[in-house]
Design an enzyme around this catalytic site. Sequence first.
Site, PDB file in Angstrom:
ATOM      1  N   PRO A  17      25.842 -26.277 -16.286  1.00 15.28           N
ATOM      2  CA  PRO A  17      26.504 -27.467 -16.832  1.00 15.28           C
ATOM      3  C   PRO A  17      26.654 -28.511 -15.723  1.00 15.28           C
ATOM      4  O   PRO A  17      27.148 -28.200 -14.644  1.00 15.28           O
ATOM      5  CB  PRO A  17      27.873 -26.940 -17.283  1.00 15.28           C
ATOM      6  CG  PRO A  17      28.104 -25.717 -16.450  1.00 15.28           C
ATOM      7  CD  PRO A  17      26.752 -25.119 -16.192  1.00 15.28           C
ATOM      8  N   CYS A 115      35.327 -26.557 -11.810  1.00 15.95           N
ATOM      9  CA  CYS A 115      35.138 -27.949 -11.369  1.00 15.95           C
ATOM     10  C   CYS A 115      36.305 -28.397 -10.496  1.00 15.95           C
ATOM     11  O   CYS A 115      37.464 -28.368 -10.924  1.00 15.95           O
ATOM     12  CB  CYS A 115      35.009 -28.876 -12.568  1.00 15.95           C
ATOM     13  SG  CYS A 115      34.753 -30.612 -12.096  1.00 15.95           S
ATOM     14  N   ASN A 213      25.626 -18.743  -9.208  1.00 12.80           N
ATOM     15  CA  ASN A 213      25.420 -20.191  -9.161  1.00 12.80           C
ATOM     16  C   ASN A 213      25.764 -20.705  -7.770  1.00 12.80           C
ATOM     17  O   ASN A 213      26.610 -20.142  -7.081  1.00 12.80           O
ATOM     18  CB  ASN A 213      26.305 -20.862 -10.220  1.00 12.80           C
ATOM     19  CG  ASN A 213      26.258 -22.377 -10.175  1.00 12.80           C
ATOM     20  OD1 ASN A 213      27.280 -23.037 -10.064  1.00 12.80           O
ATOM     21  ND2 ASN A 213      25.080 -22.945 -10.252  1.00 12.80           N
TER      22      ASN A 213
END
Length: 490
Positions: A17, A115, A213
Amino acid sequence: MTVNTPLCFRGKKILAPMVRVGTLPMRLLALDYGADIVYCEELIDIKMLQCKRVINEVLETVDFVAPNERVVFRTCERERHRVVFQMGSADAERALAVAKLVESDVAGIDINMGCPKEYSTKGGMGAALLSDPDKIESILTTLVKGICKPVTCKIRILPSVEDTVNLVKRIEKTGIAAIAVHGRKKEERPQHPVHCDVIKAISEAISIPVIANGGSHDFIREYADIGTFQKATAASSVMIARAAMWNPSIFRKEGFCPLKDVMQDYIKYAVRYDNHYTNTKYCLCQMLREQLETTQGKKLHAAQSTQEICEAFEMGDFYEETTAIFEAKKTSLETKTQDEDDQIEDPDVIKMAVRFDKREYPPQITPKMYLLEWCRKEKHPQPVYETVQRPLDRLFCSVVTVAERKYRSTLWDKSKKLAEQAAAIVCLRTLGVPEGKLCEGENHLINKRKRDEQERLINRDHGEDLAEPSHKKANFIEETSDMNVPKMPR
Protein backbone atom coordinates in the site's frame (compact mmCIF):
# COMPACT_ATOMS: atom_id res chain seq x y z
CA MET A 1 -17.36 -19.99 -13.63
CA THR A 2 -14.88 -18.20 -11.34
CA VAL A 3 -14.41 -19.89 -7.98
CA ASN A 4 -13.96 -17.35 -5.21
CA THR A 5 -11.29 -19.05 -3.10
CA PRO A 6 -9.97 -17.33 0.04
CA LEU A 7 -6.84 -15.28 -0.49
CA CYS A 8 -3.62 -17.15 0.33
CA PHE A 9 -0.69 -15.18 1.74
CA ARG A 10 2.05 -17.79 1.40
CA GLY A 11 4.63 -17.66 -1.38
CA LYS A 12 3.26 -14.40 -2.78
CA LYS A 13 4.76 -11.29 -4.33
CA ILE A 14 2.69 -8.32 -3.22
CA LEU A 15 2.33 -4.69 -4.19
CA ALA A 16 2.54 -2.67 -0.97
CA PRO A 17 0.00 0.00 0.00
CA MET A 18 1.42 3.39 -1.04
CA VAL A 19 -0.31 6.74 -0.67
CA ARG A 20 -0.94 8.39 -4.07
CA VAL A 21 0.64 5.39 -5.84
CA GLY A 22 -1.61 2.43 -5.09
CA THR A 23 -4.55 3.60 -7.21
CA LEU A 24 -6.23 1.37 -9.81
CA PRO A 25 -3.82 1.90 -12.75
CA MET A 26 -0.77 0.92 -10.68
CA ARG A 27 -2.53 -2.06 -9.13
CA LEU A 28 -3.60 -3.43 -12.50
CA LEU A 29 -0.15 -2.87 -13.99
CA ALA A 30 1.48 -4.73 -11.09
CA LEU A 31 -0.90 -7.65 -11.66
CA ASP A 32 -0.02 -7.65 -15.37
CA TYR A 33 3.68 -7.90 -14.55
CA GLY A 34 3.27 -10.76 -12.08
CA ALA A 35 2.19 -9.48 -8.68
CA ASP A 36 0.00 -12.02 -6.89
CA ILE A 37 -1.78 -9.58 -4.56
CA VAL A 38 -2.12 -5.79 -4.65
CA TYR A 39 -2.94 -3.45 -1.76
CA CYS A 40 -4.68 -0.13 -2.34
CA GLU A 41 -3.40 3.07 -0.78
CA GLU A 42 -4.46 3.71 2.82
CA LEU A 43 -7.96 5.22 2.95
CA ILE A 44 -9.27 6.76 6.17
CA ASP A 45 -12.38 5.20 7.72
CA ILE A 46 -14.25 8.47 8.31
CA LYS A 47 -13.77 9.52 4.69
CA MET A 48 -14.95 6.15 3.39
CA LEU A 49 -18.07 6.20 5.55
CA GLN A 50 -19.16 9.37 3.75
CA CYS A 51 -18.97 7.60 0.40
CA LYS A 52 -21.70 5.94 -1.59
CA ARG A 53 -21.09 2.87 -3.73
CA VAL A 54 -21.77 3.55 -7.40
CA ILE A 55 -21.66 1.17 -10.36
CA ASN A 56 -19.89 3.02 -13.18
CA GLU A 57 -21.31 1.40 -16.29
CA VAL A 58 -19.17 3.42 -18.68
CA LEU A 59 -15.84 2.44 -17.09
CA GLU A 60 -17.15 -0.91 -15.83
CA THR A 61 -15.90 -0.14 -12.33
CA VAL A 62 -17.25 0.08 -8.81
CA ASP A 63 -16.69 3.58 -7.44
CA PHE A 64 -16.91 4.81 -3.86
CA VAL A 65 -17.84 8.45 -4.27
CA ALA A 66 -17.56 11.23 -1.68
CA PRO A 67 -20.28 13.90 -1.23
CA ASN A 68 -18.20 16.30 -3.35
CA GLU A 69 -18.39 13.75 -6.22
CA ARG A 70 -14.70 12.84 -5.93
CA VAL A 71 -13.96 9.14 -6.41
CA VAL A 72 -12.19 7.99 -3.23
CA PHE A 73 -11.77 4.34 -4.23
CA ARG A 74 -12.22 2.73 -7.65
CA THR A 75 -11.94 -0.96 -8.39
CA CYS A 76 -12.90 -3.39 -11.14
CA GLU A 77 -13.57 -7.07 -11.77
CA ARG A 78 -10.00 -7.68 -12.97
CA GLU A 79 -8.62 -7.26 -9.43
CA ARG A 80 -11.61 -8.27 -7.32
CA HIS A 81 -10.06 -11.50 -6.06
CA ARG A 82 -6.56 -10.02 -5.70
CA VAL A 83 -6.95 -6.57 -4.13
CA VAL A 84 -6.70 -5.93 -0.40
CA PHE A 85 -8.37 -2.77 0.88
CA GLN A 86 -6.16 -0.98 3.40
CA MET A 87 -7.79 1.46 5.76
CA GLY A 88 -6.62 3.80 8.45
CA SER A 89 -8.73 3.46 11.57
CA ALA A 90 -8.52 3.84 15.32
CA ASP A 91 -12.06 2.68 16.03
CA ALA A 92 -13.33 -0.92 15.81
CA GLU A 93 -16.93 -0.08 14.90
CA ARG A 94 -15.94 2.41 12.18
CA ALA A 95 -13.47 -0.09 10.78
CA LEU A 96 -16.18 -2.75 10.63
CA ALA A 97 -18.62 -0.37 8.94
CA VAL A 98 -16.07 0.41 6.22
CA ALA A 99 -15.18 -3.26 5.80
CA LYS A 100 -18.84 -4.14 5.28
CA LEU A 101 -19.16 -1.29 2.77
CA VAL A 102 -16.38 -2.62 0.51
CA GLU A 103 -16.35 -6.33 1.40
CA SER A 104 -18.14 -7.57 -1.71
CA ASP A 105 -15.72 -5.72 -4.03
CA VAL A 106 -12.34 -6.73 -2.56
CA ALA A 107 -10.43 -9.87 -1.59
CA GLY A 108 -9.36 -8.79 1.89
CA ILE A 109 -9.21 -6.00 4.47
CA ASP A 110 -6.03 -4.59 6.02
CA ILE A 111 -5.51 -2.20 8.92
CA ASN A 112 -2.56 0.17 8.64
CA MET A 113 -0.56 0.03 11.86
CA GLY A 114 2.79 1.13 10.50
CA CYS A 115 2.48 4.53 8.83
CA PRO A 116 4.58 7.05 10.82
CA LYS A 117 3.28 10.14 9.00
CA GLU A 118 1.42 12.75 11.03
CA TYR A 119 -1.74 12.64 8.89
CA SER A 120 -2.15 9.03 10.05
CA THR A 121 -0.84 9.09 13.61
CA LYS A 122 -2.57 12.29 14.74
CA GLY A 123 -5.90 10.48 14.72
CA GLY A 124 -4.50 7.55 16.67
CA MET A 125 -4.11 5.55 13.47
CA GLY A 126 -1.11 4.03 11.73
CA ALA A 127 2.01 3.61 13.88
CA ALA A 128 0.21 5.27 16.81
CA LEU A 129 -1.68 1.98 17.26
CA LEU A 130 1.56 0.16 18.09
CA SER A 131 1.51 1.71 21.55
CA ASP A 132 -2.09 0.61 22.17
CA PRO A 133 -2.27 -3.21 21.95
CA ASP A 134 -5.76 -3.27 23.46
CA LYS A 135 -7.10 -1.11 20.64
CA ILE A 136 -5.26 -3.25 18.06
CA GLU A 137 -6.88 -6.35 19.51
CA SER A 138 -10.32 -4.72 19.54
CA ILE A 139 -10.16 -3.58 15.91
CA LEU A 140 -8.80 -6.84 14.51
CA THR A 141 -11.09 -9.11 16.54
CA THR A 142 -14.13 -7.07 15.52
CA LEU A 143 -13.17 -7.33 11.85
CA VAL A 144 -12.38 -11.05 11.96
CA LYS A 145 -15.73 -11.79 13.59
CA GLY A 146 -17.69 -9.28 11.50
CA ILE A 147 -16.74 -10.06 7.89
CA CYS A 148 -16.14 -13.12 5.73
CA LYS A 149 -13.04 -11.88 3.88
CA PRO A 150 -9.53 -12.38 5.32
CA VAL A 151 -8.20 -9.64 7.59
CA THR A 152 -4.54 -8.59 7.74
CA CYS A 153 -2.56 -5.78 9.34
CA LYS A 154 0.70 -4.04 8.51
CA ILE A 155 3.01 -3.00 11.34
CA ARG A 156 6.47 -1.58 11.99
CA ILE A 157 8.86 -3.11 14.51
CA LEU A 158 9.08 -1.88 18.09
CA PRO A 159 12.28 -0.68 19.83
CA SER A 160 13.09 -4.21 21.06
CA VAL A 161 12.78 -7.61 19.42
CA GLU A 162 11.09 -9.00 22.54
CA ASP A 163 8.37 -6.34 22.53
CA THR A 164 7.80 -6.83 18.82
CA VAL A 165 7.47 -10.61 19.14
CA ASN A 166 5.09 -10.25 22.09
CA LEU A 167 2.92 -7.84 20.10
CA VAL A 168 2.67 -10.06 17.01
CA LYS A 169 1.81 -13.08 19.16
CA ARG A 170 -1.08 -11.11 20.61
CA ILE A 171 -2.10 -10.00 17.11
CA GLU A 172 -2.00 -13.61 15.88
CA LYS A 173 -4.59 -14.60 18.53
CA THR A 174 -7.14 -12.22 16.99
CA GLY A 175 -7.53 -14.67 14.09
CA ILE A 176 -6.12 -12.55 11.28
CA ALA A 177 -4.95 -14.30 8.10
CA ALA A 178 -1.48 -12.71 7.82
CA ILE A 179 0.69 -9.90 9.14
CA ALA A 180 2.88 -7.61 7.04
CA VAL A 181 6.00 -6.32 8.80
CA HIS A 182 7.94 -3.27 7.67
CA GLY A 183 11.37 -3.99 9.12
CA ARG A 184 12.00 -0.49 10.44
CA LYS A 185 11.03 1.34 13.61
CA LYS A 186 8.48 4.12 13.31
CA GLU A 187 11.16 6.83 13.57
CA GLU A 188 13.35 5.24 10.89
CA ARG A 189 13.22 6.19 7.22
CA PRO A 190 14.13 4.45 3.95
CA GLN A 191 17.80 5.39 4.22
CA HIS A 192 18.05 3.36 7.42
CA PRO A 193 18.85 -0.35 6.95
CA VAL A 194 15.95 -2.80 7.15
CA HIS A 195 16.08 -5.10 10.19
CA CYS A 196 15.85 -8.53 8.55
CA ASP A 197 16.73 -10.21 11.84
CA VAL A 198 13.62 -8.84 13.54
CA ILE A 199 11.33 -9.93 10.68
CA LYS A 200 12.99 -13.36 10.87
CA ALA A 201 12.36 -13.56 14.61
CA ILE A 202 8.70 -12.76 13.98
CA SER A 203 8.48 -15.39 11.22
CA GLU A 204 9.84 -18.01 13.61
CA ALA A 205 7.60 -16.97 16.51
CA ILE A 206 4.14 -17.20 14.91
CA SER A 207 2.36 -19.64 12.63
CA ILE A 208 0.36 -17.28 10.40
CA PRO A 209 2.03 -15.96 7.21
CA VAL A 210 4.49 -13.12 7.71
CA ILE A 211 4.88 -10.70 4.78
CA ALA A 212 8.29 -9.03 4.73
CA ASN A 213 8.39 -5.37 3.69
CA GLY A 214 11.09 -2.68 3.55
CA GLY A 215 13.70 -4.27 1.29
CA SER A 216 13.57 -1.92 -1.71
CA HIS A 217 16.65 0.08 -0.71
CA ASP A 218 18.91 -2.65 0.68
CA PHE A 219 17.85 -5.78 -1.19
CA ILE A 220 15.37 -5.55 -4.04
CA ARG A 221 16.82 -4.08 -7.21
CA GLU A 222 15.57 -6.77 -9.64
CA TYR A 223 13.23 -9.76 -9.64
CA ALA A 224 15.77 -12.28 -8.35
CA ASP A 225 16.33 -10.13 -5.26
CA ILE A 226 12.76 -10.76 -4.08
CA GLY A 227 13.71 -14.35 -3.24
CA THR A 228 16.88 -13.20 -1.52
CA PHE A 229 14.93 -10.87 0.75
CA GLN A 230 12.40 -13.60 1.50
CA LYS A 231 15.17 -15.99 2.59
CA ALA A 232 16.90 -13.35 4.72
CA THR A 233 13.68 -12.76 6.65
CA ALA A 234 12.31 -16.34 6.62
CA ALA A 235 9.01 -14.73 5.59
CA SER A 236 6.12 -16.42 3.84
CA SER A 237 5.79 -13.63 1.26
CA VAL A 238 7.36 -10.35 0.19
CA MET A 239 5.67 -6.97 -0.12
CA ILE A 240 7.32 -4.40 -2.40
CA ALA A 241 6.80 -0.64 -2.23
CA ARG A 242 9.37 1.79 -3.68
CA ALA A 243 11.00 -0.67 -6.09
CA ALA A 244 7.55 -1.26 -7.59
CA MET A 245 6.78 2.46 -7.62
CA TRP A 246 9.97 3.11 -9.62
CA ASN A 247 9.25 0.29 -12.05
CA PRO A 248 6.28 -2.06 -11.50
CA SER A 249 7.82 -4.61 -13.89
CA ILE A 250 9.97 -5.58 -10.87
CA PHE A 251 7.34 -8.35 -10.51
CA ARG A 252 8.22 -9.77 -13.94
CA LYS A 253 10.28 -12.96 -13.61
CA GLU A 254 11.70 -12.42 -17.11
CA GLY A 255 13.22 -9.15 -15.95
CA PHE A 256 12.47 -5.45 -16.31
CA CYS A 257 10.57 -4.07 -19.30
CA PRO A 258 11.93 -0.86 -20.86
CA LEU A 259 10.78 2.07 -18.74
CA LYS A 260 9.17 3.75 -21.76
CA ASP A 261 6.95 0.70 -22.31
CA VAL A 262 6.08 0.54 -18.61
CA MET A 263 5.05 4.19 -18.54
CA GLN A 264 2.97 3.85 -21.67
CA ASP A 265 1.23 0.80 -20.21
CA TYR A 266 0.54 2.81 -17.06
CA ILE A 267 -0.89 5.70 -19.08
CA LYS A 268 -3.19 3.33 -20.96
CA TYR A 269 -4.71 2.18 -17.68
CA ALA A 270 -4.90 5.75 -16.42
CA VAL A 271 -6.90 6.80 -19.49
CA ARG A 272 -8.94 3.61 -19.58
CA TYR A 273 -10.06 4.11 -15.96
CA ASP A 274 -10.29 7.91 -15.98
CA ASN A 275 -7.59 8.38 -13.35
CA HIS A 276 -7.23 11.98 -12.22
CA TYR A 277 -4.39 13.59 -14.13
CA THR A 278 -2.62 14.84 -11.00
CA ASN A 279 -2.34 11.29 -9.66
CA THR A 280 -1.21 9.98 -13.05
CA LYS A 281 1.40 12.71 -13.25
CA TYR A 282 2.70 11.98 -9.75
CA CYS A 283 3.15 8.26 -10.44
CA LEU A 284 4.90 8.89 -13.75
CA CYS A 285 7.28 11.34 -12.06
CA GLN A 286 8.22 8.61 -9.55
CA MET A 287 9.10 6.35 -12.47
CA LEU A 288 11.09 8.97 -14.39
CA ARG A 289 13.14 9.98 -11.34
CA GLU A 290 16.52 11.18 -12.64
CA GLN A 291 15.05 11.67 -16.13
CA LEU A 292 12.74 14.47 -14.97
CA GLU A 293 15.14 17.05 -16.43
CA THR A 294 14.95 15.52 -19.91
CA THR A 295 12.72 17.02 -22.59
CA GLN A 296 10.04 14.42 -21.91
CA GLY A 297 10.32 14.97 -18.16
CA LYS A 298 9.79 18.70 -18.61
CA LYS A 299 6.75 18.08 -20.83
CA LEU A 300 5.32 15.81 -18.15
CA HIS A 301 5.98 18.38 -15.45
CA ALA A 302 4.17 21.04 -17.49
CA ALA A 303 1.15 18.84 -18.32
CA GLN A 304 -2.14 20.07 -16.86
CA SER A 305 -4.50 17.37 -18.12
CA THR A 306 -4.58 13.70 -19.04
CA GLN A 307 -4.58 14.68 -22.69
CA GLU A 308 -1.38 16.72 -22.27
CA ILE A 309 0.25 13.81 -20.44
CA CYS A 310 -0.62 11.54 -23.35
CA GLU A 311 0.78 14.04 -25.83
CA ALA A 312 4.04 14.20 -23.84
CA PHE A 313 4.42 10.45 -24.40
CA GLU A 314 3.27 10.51 -28.05
CA MET A 315 -0.03 8.89 -27.13
CA GLY A 316 -2.38 11.65 -28.26
CA ASP A 317 -4.15 9.37 -30.75
CA PHE A 318 -4.74 6.76 -28.05
CA TYR A 319 -6.31 9.38 -25.82
CA GLU A 320 -8.62 10.62 -28.59
CA GLU A 321 -9.68 7.11 -29.58
CA THR A 322 -10.32 5.97 -26.02
CA THR A 323 -12.29 9.03 -24.97
CA ALA A 324 -14.36 8.79 -28.17
CA ILE A 325 -15.23 5.18 -27.31
CA PHE A 326 -16.29 6.21 -23.83
CA GLU A 327 -18.42 9.09 -25.08
CA ALA A 328 -20.17 6.77 -27.53
CA LYS A 329 -20.74 4.22 -24.77
CA LYS A 330 -22.08 6.86 -22.43
CA THR A 331 -24.47 8.15 -25.08
CA SER A 332 -25.66 4.61 -25.80
CA LEU A 333 -26.24 3.87 -22.11
CA GLU A 334 -28.06 7.18 -21.61
CA THR A 335 -30.34 6.41 -24.55
CA LYS A 336 -31.00 2.93 -23.20
CA THR A 337 -31.68 4.29 -19.73
CA GLN A 338 -34.05 6.92 -21.09
CA ASP A 339 -35.91 4.26 -23.09
CA GLU A 340 -36.23 2.14 -19.96
CA ASP A 341 -37.42 5.16 -17.99
CA ASP A 342 -40.05 5.88 -20.62
CA GLN A 343 -41.25 2.27 -20.53
CA ILE A 344 -41.70 2.18 -16.77
CA GLU A 345 -42.88 5.78 -16.50
CA ASP A 346 -46.08 6.35 -14.58
CA PRO A 347 -48.60 7.45 -17.27
CA ASP A 348 -50.33 9.68 -14.74
CA VAL A 349 -47.25 11.89 -14.29
CA ILE A 350 -47.52 15.18 -16.16
CA LYS A 351 -44.23 15.95 -17.91
CA MET A 352 -42.50 18.90 -19.56
CA ALA A 353 -38.94 19.46 -20.71
CA VAL A 354 -37.95 22.35 -18.39
CA ARG A 355 -34.98 23.39 -16.27
CA PHE A 356 -34.66 25.87 -13.43
CA ASP A 357 -32.36 28.79 -14.25
CA LYS A 358 -31.95 31.02 -11.20
CA ARG A 359 -30.91 33.93 -13.42
CA GLU A 360 -34.53 34.16 -14.58
CA TYR A 361 -35.82 34.75 -11.04
CA PRO A 362 -35.37 37.50 -8.47
CA PRO A 363 -32.89 36.80 -5.67
CA GLN A 364 -34.21 34.31 -3.12
CA ILE A 365 -37.42 33.72 -5.05
CA THR A 366 -38.00 30.24 -6.48
CA PRO A 367 -40.77 28.19 -8.11
CA LYS A 368 -40.90 25.94 -5.03
CA MET A 369 -41.78 28.97 -2.89
CA TYR A 370 -44.56 29.97 -5.28
CA LEU A 371 -45.94 26.45 -5.39
CA LEU A 372 -45.90 26.17 -1.59
CA GLU A 373 -47.76 29.47 -1.21
CA TRP A 374 -50.32 28.45 -3.85
CA CYS A 375 -50.98 25.16 -1.99
CA ARG A 376 -51.55 27.04 1.25
CA LYS A 377 -53.87 29.53 -0.42
CA GLU A 378 -55.88 26.71 -1.99
CA LYS A 379 -55.77 24.75 1.30
CA HIS A 380 -53.99 21.77 -0.28
CA PRO A 381 -51.38 19.73 1.59
CA GLN A 382 -47.88 21.05 1.00
CA PRO A 383 -46.05 19.68 -2.07
CA VAL A 384 -44.25 16.35 -1.66
CA TYR A 385 -41.05 15.82 -3.65
CA GLU A 386 -39.70 12.37 -4.50
CA THR A 387 -36.21 12.53 -5.98
CA VAL A 388 -34.14 9.73 -7.49
CA GLN A 389 -30.56 9.60 -8.75
CA ARG A 390 -29.56 7.78 -11.92
CA PRO A 391 -26.47 5.57 -11.36
CA LEU A 392 -25.08 6.00 -14.87
CA ASP A 393 -24.38 9.73 -14.70
CA ARG A 394 -25.48 10.52 -11.12
CA LEU A 395 -28.08 13.01 -12.36
CA PHE A 396 -31.33 13.68 -10.49
CA CYS A 397 -35.02 13.67 -11.35
CA SER A 398 -37.82 14.77 -9.03
CA VAL A 399 -41.57 14.14 -9.04
CA VAL A 400 -43.75 16.55 -7.08
CA THR A 401 -47.21 15.56 -5.88
CA VAL A 402 -49.74 18.37 -5.53
CA ALA A 403 -53.45 17.80 -4.94
CA GLU A 404 -53.02 14.10 -5.77
CA ARG A 405 -51.48 14.87 -9.17
CA LYS A 406 -47.84 14.23 -10.09
CA TYR A 407 -45.50 16.45 -12.12
CA ARG A 408 -41.90 16.14 -13.31
CA SER A 409 -39.43 17.46 -15.86
CA THR A 410 -38.15 15.05 -18.50
CA LEU A 411 -34.71 16.66 -18.18
CA TRP A 412 -32.36 15.30 -15.51
CA ASP A 413 -30.40 17.75 -13.35
CA LYS A 414 -27.01 17.74 -11.64
CA SER A 415 -28.43 18.32 -8.16
CA LYS A 416 -31.45 17.34 -6.10
CA LYS A 417 -32.38 21.00 -5.54
CA LEU A 418 -32.43 21.81 -9.25
CA ALA A 419 -34.53 18.74 -10.02
CA GLU A 420 -37.10 19.75 -7.41
CA GLN A 421 -37.30 23.31 -8.76
CA ALA A 422 -37.86 21.92 -12.27
CA ALA A 423 -40.70 19.71 -11.01
CA ALA A 424 -42.27 22.74 -9.32
CA ILE A 425 -42.10 24.68 -12.60
CA VAL A 426 -43.94 21.88 -14.45
CA CYS A 427 -46.67 21.92 -11.82
CA LEU A 428 -47.06 25.71 -11.82
CA ARG A 429 -47.18 25.95 -15.61
CA THR A 430 -49.72 23.15 -15.82
CA LEU A 431 -51.90 24.91 -13.25
CA GLY A 432 -51.43 28.27 -15.00
CA VAL A 433 -50.02 29.77 -11.81
CA PRO A 434 -47.19 32.38 -11.86
CA GLU A 435 -43.82 30.90 -10.98
CA GLY A 436 -42.04 34.10 -9.97
CA LYS A 437 -39.92 34.79 -13.07
CA LEU A 438 -38.60 38.28 -13.65
CA CYS A 439 -40.43 38.51 -16.95
CA GLU A 440 -43.79 38.06 -15.19
CA GLY A 441 -43.66 41.64 -13.94
CA GLU A 442 -44.63 42.63 -10.41
CA ASN A 443 -43.67 39.95 -7.93
CA HIS A 444 -46.13 39.66 -5.07
CA LEU A 445 -43.76 37.62 -2.92
CA ILE A 446 -41.16 40.38 -3.12
CA ASN A 447 -43.85 42.97 -2.31
CA LYS A 448 -44.94 40.84 0.63
CA ARG A 449 -41.38 40.73 1.89
CA LYS A 450 -41.09 44.51 1.58
CA ARG A 451 -44.33 45.01 3.54
CA ASP A 452 -43.16 42.65 6.26
CA GLU A 453 -39.79 44.37 6.42
CA GLN A 454 -41.48 47.77 6.79
CA GLU A 455 -43.70 46.37 9.55
CA ARG A 456 -40.65 44.95 11.31
CA LEU A 457 -38.90 48.33 11.20
CA ILE A 458 -41.98 50.08 12.56
CA ASN A 459 -42.20 47.57 15.40
CA ARG A 460 -38.52 48.08 16.14
CA ASP A 461 -38.97 51.85 16.28
CA HIS A 462 -41.74 51.30 18.81
CA GLY A 463 -39.50 49.02 20.85
CA GLU A 464 -41.52 45.94 20.08
CA ASP A 465 -40.14 42.43 19.83
CA LEU A 466 -37.89 42.15 16.80
CA ALA A 467 -38.57 38.47 16.28
CA GLU A 468 -40.59 37.92 13.14
CA PRO A 469 -43.72 35.84 13.67
CA SER A 470 -43.25 32.30 12.52
CA HIS A 471 -46.47 32.32 10.49
CA LYS A 472 -45.04 35.16 8.36
CA LYS A 473 -41.73 33.45 7.80
CA ALA A 474 -43.47 30.33 6.62
CA ASN A 475 -44.91 32.13 3.63
CA PHE A 476 -41.56 32.42 1.94
CA ILE A 477 -39.30 29.76 3.37
CA GLU A 478 -38.93 26.80 1.05
CA GLU A 479 -39.95 23.42 2.32
CA THR A 480 -37.03 21.06 1.94
CA SER A 481 -37.13 17.32 1.82
CA ASP A 482 -35.08 15.51 4.45
CA MET A 483 -35.43 12.16 2.78
CA ASN A 484 -32.39 10.33 1.45
CA VAL A 485 -32.18 10.23 -2.32
CA PRO A 486 -32.67 6.67 -3.60
CA LYS A 487 -30.99 5.39 -6.72
CA MET A 488 -32.94 4.48 -9.82
CA PRO A 489 -32.97 0.71 -10.45
CA ARG A 490 -30.70 -0.33 -13.25
